[in-house]
Design an enzyme around this catalytic site. Sequence first.
Site, mmCIF file in Angstrom:
data_model
loop_
_atom_site.group_PDB
_atom_site.id
_atom_site.type_symbol
_atom_site.label_atom_id
_atom_site.label_comp_id
_atom_site.label_asym_id
_atom_site.label_seq_id
_atom_site.Cartn_x
_atom_site.Cartn_y
_atom_site.Cartn_z
ATOM 1 C CG ASP A 47 2.082 -1.591 -1.928
ATOM 2 O OD1 ASP A 47 2.938 -1.046 -2.646
ATOM 3 O OD2 ASP A 47 0.852 -1.492 -2.119
ATOM 4 C CE1 TYR A 75 -0.027 -8.797 -6.457
ATOM 5 C CE2 TYR A 75 -1.129 -8.970 -8.582
ATOM 6 C CZ TYR A 75 -0.027 -8.607 -7.832
ATOM 7 O OH TYR A 75 1.082 -8.073 -8.448
ATOM 8 C CG ASP A 89 -2.410 1.059 1.943
ATOM 9 O OD1 ASP A 89 -2.580 2.069 2.663
ATOM 10 O OD2 ASP A 89 -1.293 0.716 1.535
ATOM 11 N NE ARG A 181 -1.169 0.679 -2.908
ATOM 12 C CZ ARG A 181 -0.435 1.784 -3.029
ATOM 13 N NH1 ARG A 181 -0.744 2.871 -2.333
ATOM 14 N NH2 ARG A 181 0.597 1.818 -3.847
#
Length: 301
Positions: A47, A75, A89, A181
């Site tokens: 993103d 992550y 987000d 997300r």
Amino acid sequence: MARRRKGRDISGWLVVDKPAGITSTAVVNKVRWALDAKKAGHAGTLDPEATGVLAVALGEATKTVPYITDALKAYTFTVRLGQATNTDDAEGEVIATSDLRPDDAAIKEALSSFVGDIMQVPPQFSAVKVDGERAYKKARDGEEMELAARPLWVEELLLIDRPDADHVVLEMTCGKGGYVRSIARDLGEALGCKAHVKSLRRVWSGPFQATDGVTLEQVDALAKTPELDAFIQPLEVGLSDLQEVRCLAESVAKLRNGNPASVIATGVEFGDEVWASYEGKAIAVGTYRGGEIQPSRVFVV
């Protein structure tokens, strides 16, 4: 007659430590310009506000992209508790709030249900296609969609920090196709407190580490110089999850022409997908069939 794309025939991988505020496509375009590369692509979109590993494939290495996309990746991300947003987000609008703040024990217990084979609904603002159009385009027009749940393998999901009551820092190792997300959104629902991702960083993807990545500032500063070329990793790195077999000198031309050829292999079983090398260079990827491989991808470098 089709126009020939200008640029250098350069093959390999350039790992960029992507900053926030830029799209993955823009990073690829910057790298292509800086290296004057004829062909480039990336292995897994981040993103715009996410940071970390963006592995850019150059030339023949673009043929190995599926193996990086399929590999495990990790992550670290900060989750804001108490608020749900329409984008899941921090870029989106707050659509629901909660005063509940679960303790660490409750969070750890909830995380266990997100490990293993899970089903995950992508965010409304995502690149999945709905009736031939990207979901985020429909979402921007105010359209609400029922997106189908998709399978995801989550190897590990850990609580690694709790800076304050409103925030938790998580670390996740997962397979392809995952939306961090969605993890944050669904965790908030499971805890009854609402949540969204505040920040996200991909720390590694397959064989590529963020700590080995070049910054965009370096890409700019070293553009069109041999110094930037020195950061390029061999295309063979993208094949690290496959077993290597060695091909004979007389097999090279056969494989590159798409024909089966003899290889030397140990510890490989009939039907395995492997990559064939000659003098350390990748010649082809294919299926091992008892002493030879049937190529499915060939490399010309």
